[in-house]
Design a protein around this motif. Structure first.
Motif, PDB file in Angstrom:
ATOM      1  N   LEU A  19      42.392  29.798  36.771  1.00  0.00           N
ATOM      2  CA  LEU A  19      41.646  30.589  35.799  1.00  0.00           C
ATOM      3  C   LEU A  19      40.293  31.006  36.352  1.00  0.00           C
ATOM      4  O   LEU A  19      39.910  32.180  36.263  1.00  0.00           O
ATOM      5  CB  LEU A  19      41.460  29.795  34.504  1.00  0.00           C
ATOM      6  N   VAL A  20      39.557  30.078  36.936  1.00  0.00           N
ATOM      7  CA  VAL A  20      38.239  30.393  37.495  1.00  0.00           C
ATOM      8  C   VAL A  20      38.376  31.386  38.646  1.00  0.00           C
ATOM      9  O   VAL A  20      37.577  32.323  38.761  1.00  0.00           O
ATOM     10  CB  VAL A  20      37.524  29.099  37.944  1.00  0.00           C
ATOM     11  N   SER A  21      39.387  31.218  39.479  1.00  0.00           N
ATOM     12  CA  SER A  21      39.617  32.157  40.581  1.00  0.00           C
ATOM     13  C   SER A  21      39.899  33.560  40.050  1.00  0.00           C
ATOM     14  O   SER A  21      39.375  34.544  40.570  1.00  0.00           O
ATOM     15  CB  SER A  21      40.786  31.696  41.443  1.00  0.00           C
ATOM     16  N   GLY A  22      40.716  33.641  39.008  1.00  0.00           N
ATOM     17  CA  GLY A  22      41.026  34.944  38.423  1.00  0.00           C
ATOM     18  C   GLY A  22      39.815  35.617  37.820  1.00  0.00           C
ATOM     19  O   GLY A  22      39.614  36.826  37.973  1.00  0.00           O
ATOM     20  N   ILE A  23      38.980  34.843  37.141  1.00  0.00           N
ATOM     21  CA  ILE A  23      37.756  35.405  36.558  1.00  0.00           C
ATOM     22  C   ILE A  23      36.814  35.883  37.661  1.00  0.00           C
ATOM     23  O   ILE A  23      36.220  36.959  37.566  1.00  0.00           O
ATOM     24  CB  ILE A  23      37.082  34.369  35.641  1.00  0.00           C
ATOM     25  N   TYR A  24      36.684  35.086  38.731  1.00  0.00           N
ATOM     26  CA  TYR A  24      35.829  35.481  39.851  1.00  0.00           C
ATOM     27  C   TYR A  24      36.312  36.781  40.487  1.00  0.00           C
ATOM     28  O   TYR A  24      35.520  37.675  40.775  1.00  0.00           O
ATOM     29  CB  TYR A  24      35.772  34.363  40.894  1.00  0.00           C
ATOM     30  N   VAL A  25      37.606  36.884  40.702  1.00  0.00           N
ATOM     31  CA  VAL A  25      38.162  38.087  41.329  1.00  0.00           C
ATOM     32  C   VAL A  25      37.932  39.303  40.436  1.00  0.00           C
ATOM     33  O   VAL A  25      37.588  40.375  40.921  1.00  0.00           O
ATOM     34  CB  VAL A  25      39.668  37.889  41.640  1.00  0.00           C
ATOM     35  N   MET A  26      38.090  39.134  39.117  1.00  0.00           N
ATOM     36  CA  MET A  26      37.855  40.266  38.215  1.00  0.00           C
ATOM     37  C   MET A  26      36.386  40.676  38.217  1.00  0.00           C
ATOM     38  O   MET A  26      36.062  41.855  38.149  1.00  0.00           O
ATOM     39  CB  MET A  26      38.312  39.927  36.798  1.00  0.00           C
ATOM     40  N   MET A  27      35.487  39.694  38.299  1.00  0.00           N
ATOM     41  CA  MET A  27      34.049  40.004  38.333  1.00  0.00           C
ATOM     42  C   MET A  27      33.671  40.693  39.649  1.00  0.00           C
ATOM     43  O   MET A  27      32.782  41.545  39.669  1.00  0.00           O
ATOM     44  CB  MET A  27      33.219  38.733  38.165  1.00  0.00           C
ATOM     45  N   LYS A  28      34.342  40.328  40.732  1.00  0.00           N
ATOM     46  CA  LYS A  28      34.041  40.904  42.039  1.00  0.00           C
ATOM     47  C   LYS A  28      34.397  42.384  42.081  1.00  0.00           C
ATOM     48  O   LYS A  28      33.677  43.183  42.654  1.00  0.00           O
ATOM     49  CB  LYS A  28      34.802  40.129  43.114  1.00  0.00           C
ATOM     50  N   GLY A  29      35.518  42.734  41.461  1.00  0.00           N
ATOM     51  CA  GLY A  29      35.930  44.133  41.391  1.00  0.00           C
ATOM     52  C   GLY A  29      36.477  44.650  42.708  1.00  0.00           C
ATOM     53  O   GLY A  29      36.757  43.899  43.640  1.00  0.00           O
ATOM     54  N   GLY A  30      36.648  45.940  42.781  1.00  0.00           N
ATOM     55  CA  GLY A  30      37.104  46.589  44.002  1.00  0.00           C
ATOM     56  C   GLY A  30      38.585  46.409  44.259  1.00  0.00           C
ATOM     57  O   GLY A  30      39.379  46.110  43.361  1.00  0.00           O
ATOM     58  N   GLN A  31      38.959  46.592  45.513  1.00  0.00           N
ATOM     59  CA  GLN A  31      40.356  46.503  45.913  1.00  0.00           C
ATOM     60  C   GLN A  31      40.896  45.087  45.744  1.00  0.00           C
ATOM     61  O   GLN A  31      42.047  44.898  45.381  1.00  0.00           O
ATOM     62  CB  GLN A  31      40.513  46.957  47.371  1.00  0.00           C
ATOM     63  N   THR A  32      40.057  44.102  46.000  1.00  0.00           N
ATOM     64  CA  THR A  32      40.487  42.712  45.835  1.00  0.00           C
ATOM     65  C   THR A  32      40.890  42.450  44.395  1.00  0.00           C
ATOM     66  O   THR A  32      41.899  41.810  44.123  1.00  0.00           O
ATOM     67  CB  THR A  32      39.363  41.745  46.245  1.00  0.00           C
TER      68      THR A  32
END
Length: 64
Positions: A19-32
């Motif tokens: 869950l934390v990884s998914g939230i971080y990735v969504m906050m990071k944005g972009g292609q990732t």
């Protein structure tokens, strides 16, 4: 019963980490984010299902 508590704890930690990884990735944005956000949330749902099964199994064994 200690092993059951450890299994439940591990299952919950896995769900929390995903869950934390998914939230971080969504906050990071972009292609990732485009690549990984949906995939991580699907993994979270699977991990939650497994965690629920672990809790039910431990509860079943504990009652016997």
């Amino acid at each position: 019963m200690m092993a059951g508590n450890i299994l439940i704890g591990v299952a919950l930690l896995v769900v929390f980490a995903i869950l934390v990884s998914g939230i971080y990735v969504m906050m990071k944005g972009g292609q990732t984010s485009a690549t990984w956000s949906n995939r991580l949330m699907r993994y979270r749902v699977i991990a939650q299902f497994i965690a629920i099964l672990v809790v039910l199994l431990v509860a079943y064994v504990w009652r016997r």
